[in-house]
Design an enzyme around this catalytic site. Structure first.
Site, short mmCIF file in Angstrom:
data_model
loop_
_atom_site.label_atom_id
_atom_site.label_comp_id
_atom_site.label_asym_id
_atom_site.label_seq_id
_atom_site.Cartn_x
_atom_site.Cartn_y
_atom_site.Cartn_z
N TYR A 26 0.83 -1.38 -0.13
CA TYR A 26 -0.05 -0.08 0.11
C TYR A 26 0.88 1.51 -0.07
CZ TYR A 26 -5.00 -0.06 -0.34
OH TYR A 26 -6.23 -0.26 -0.72
N GLU A 57 -0.48 4.77 -0.85
CA GLU A 57 -1.10 6.08 -1.05
C GLU A 57 -0.27 7.16 -1.04
OE1 GLU A 57 -4.71 5.90 1.21
OE2 GLU A 57 -5.81 4.75 -0.27
N ASP A 100 -4.07 12.97 -26.20
CA ASP A 100 -4.34 11.49 -25.75
C ASP A 100 -3.73 10.41 -26.74
OD1 ASP A 100 -5.20 8.98 -25.01
OD2 ASP A 100 -7.32 9.45 -24.91
N THR A 128 -2.01 5.35 -22.81
CA THR A 128 -1.79 3.97 -21.93
C THR A 128 -0.56 3.55 -22.05
OG1 THR A 128 -2.09 2.81 -24.08
CG2 THR A 128 -4.20 3.26 -22.90
N LYS A 172 -0.10 -0.34 -25.21
CA LYS A 172 -0.56 -0.45 -26.57
C LYS A 172 0.80 -0.49 -27.37
CE LYS A 172 -5.24 1.16 -25.78
NZ LYS A 172 -6.01 2.33 -25.98
N ARG A 184 -0.40 -3.34 -18.59
CA ARG A 184 -1.78 -2.67 -18.61
C ARG A 184 -1.80 -1.65 -17.70
NH1 ARG A 184 -6.09 -3.76 -21.62
NH2 ARG A 184 -4.78 -5.08 -22.38
C1 PLP Z 1 -7.02 2.73 -25.10
C2 PLP Z 1 -7.43 4.06 -25.15
C3 PLP Z 1 -7.75 4.69 -23.93
C4 PLP Z 1 -8.34 4.08 -22.51
O1 PLP Z 1 -7.54 2.99 -22.13
P1 PLP Z 1 -8.01 1.98 -20.96
O2 PLP Z 1 -6.49 1.49 -20.53
O3 PLP Z 1 -8.45 0.96 -21.94
O4 PLP Z 1 -8.90 2.68 -20.22
C5 PLP Z 1 -7.93 6.10 -23.86
N1 PLP Z 1 -7.87 6.85 -25.01
C6 PLP Z 1 -7.53 6.22 -26.03
C7 PLP Z 1 -7.29 7.25 -27.33
C8 PLP Z 1 -7.45 5.05 -26.40
O5 PLP Z 1 -7.05 4.42 -27.53
#
Ligand code: PLP
Length: 433
Positions: free
Chosen positions: A52, A54, A198, A224, A227, A233
């Site tokens: 933990y 926080e 993003d 993320t 990817k 993850r």
């Molecule tokens: C995959 C993705 C997310 C969210 O990711 P998660 O880990 O699935 O919540 C946010 N924005 C874009 C553009 C994405 O492709």
């Protein structure tokens, strides 16, 4: 010796082994997925899940944080240096949580946000009616122009002047072209909006230098880590130095409790991997392989959204009298080729049915598939799609896919390609062989 999991919980063990087999025998073309390295998996499966913590390094609400402080600090420093960013927060449990924290940091409920519409490739958290984002904020959407199927900057500028958004969001989950972040910054500056980029999908390409970086054009950058970056993850927030306090507060205690320190350790490993010259080669191969796949599909007579791709993914658009995305994706899975159904611009079908499929090269490139093999994959995909009413085709293609995947895996092992991937349980558990 059987693993602890095998001895103690055969049901979960069997599912893990099944997933390992699926990952080796099918070709993974879902563009948001990847194979993390063995080192990333090891950190992710470590005892750091126990702690933990926080708060943030040096400012915790729990004792015993010496080593998690060390690893979180390392992750933050590596993230900042990889992306040349002012500050990094590596605690978001997901990309969605990263976006939520930035909205909480920069906006008040009811504020107007301008983002890419969902059919043009925008994400759920960019104002989908079923998502918290649309429930808390007033989302207005720009899209792609019907002819080129690329971002319509005249529309972006017009909507920005008309609606005076407090934030403009760039980035997408299904957009096959480069993002012109500088142009978005100009429009945002003109109307006094902040810019959130993003880069969840393209972050690995940015790190590898084959996609423009948004970092100097946006106050906030979210991503993320699982990817194209090929990590565990999770999520990531980068921001300008002076915005750090409000971003950190918005994430913890704003929306999250204790951070996942095992995942943060794995993120640190990934940031280090992504800074290696070999990762730039990987990113270049991802883009080149996707271009080969696009060329092959076009030469087989399929239609691609925007006519092609600049990045790691592409979208096939089916004609009105053609198959649905749902039917096509199911047939391809039967053939051992895993893609996903996806809306295409101006789609009239629901997200569960769709008029298109989305696919990309990041995972298969990590697995070891090269340009020639992507050409073969493209031909196999076209064969399945041309023969959707012939039940024998998917099984025949699946046999070819298994053979191709196994040859590629053998070459990977022979050549000890960097980085090393997971060792399947069959290989360490003689009982199963
Ligand atoms: C995959 C993705 C997310 C969210 O990711 P998660 O880990 O699935 O919540 C946010 N924005 C874009 C553009 C994405 O492709």
């Amino acid at each position: 010796m059987a693993s602890a999991l095998e001895r103690q919980d055969p049901a979960v063990y069997a599912a893990v082994v099944g997933e390992e087999r699926r990952l080796r025998e099918h070709i993974q073309l879902i563009p948001s997925e990847n194979y993390p390295s063995a080192a990333v998996l090891e950190a992710n499966g470590s005892v750091m899940t126990q702690k933990y913590a926080e708060g943030y390094p040096g400012y915790r609400f729990y004792q015993g944080c010496r080593w998690v402080d060390e690893v979180e600090d390392l992750a933050r420093r590596r993230a900042r240096s990889l992306f040349k960013a002012g500050r990094a927060n590596v605690q978001p449990h997901s990309g969605s949580a990263a976006n939520m924290a930035v909205y909480f940091a920069a906006l008040e409920p009811g504020d107007t946000v301008l983002a890419l519409d969902l059919a043009s490739g925008g994400h759920l958290t960019h104002g989908d009616p079923v998502n918290f984002s649309a429930q808390l904020y007033n989302f207005v959407h720009y899209g792609v122009d019907p002819e080129m199927e690329q971002i319509d900057f005249d529309q972006v500028a017009r909507l920005a002047r008309e609606h005076r958004p407090k934030m403009i969001v760039t980035g997408a989950t299904a957009y096959p072209r480069f993002w012109d972040y500088a142009r978005f910054k100009e429009i945002a500056d003109d109307v006094g909006a902040v810019h959130l980029a993003d880069m969840a999908h393209v972050a690995g390409l940015v790190a590898g230098g084959v996609h423009p970086s948004p970092v100097s054009y946006a106050q906030y950058v979210t991503s993320t880590t699982h990817k194209t970056l090929r990590g565990p993850r999770g999520g990531l927030i980068l921001c300008q130095r002076e915005l750090r306090a409000e971003v950190n507060r918005a994430l913890f205690p704003g929306i999250q409790g204790g951070p996942l320190e095992h995942v943060i350790a794995a993120k640190a490993v990934m940031f280090h991997e992504a800074a290696q010259p070999a990762f730039a080669d990987y990113a270049r191969a991802v883009v080149d392989n996707c271009a080969v796949l696009a060329e092959t599909l076009l030469s087989e007579g399929l239609t691609l959204v925007s006519g092609g791709t600049d990045n790691h993914l592409l979208l096939v658009r089916f004609p009105d009298d053609g198959p649905t995305g749902r039917v096509a994706a199911a047939a391809l899975e039967e053939a051992g080729i895993v893609v996903n159904k996806n809306k295409v611009p101006f789609d009239t079908k629901s997200a569960f049915v769709t008029s298109g499929i989305r696919m990309g090269s990041p995972a298969a490139t990590t697995f070891g598939f090269r340009a020639d093999e992507f050409r073969t994959i493209g031909r196999l995909i076209a064969r399945v799609l041309r023969n959707l009413d012939d039940d024998a085709v998917p099984a025949a293609v699946a046999a070819e896919v298994r053979e191709l995947a196994s040859a590629v895996a053998a070459r990977r092992e022979r050549e000890e390609t960097w980085p090393s991937l997971f060792t399947p349980h069959e290989a360490v558990t003689p009982a199963l062989v």
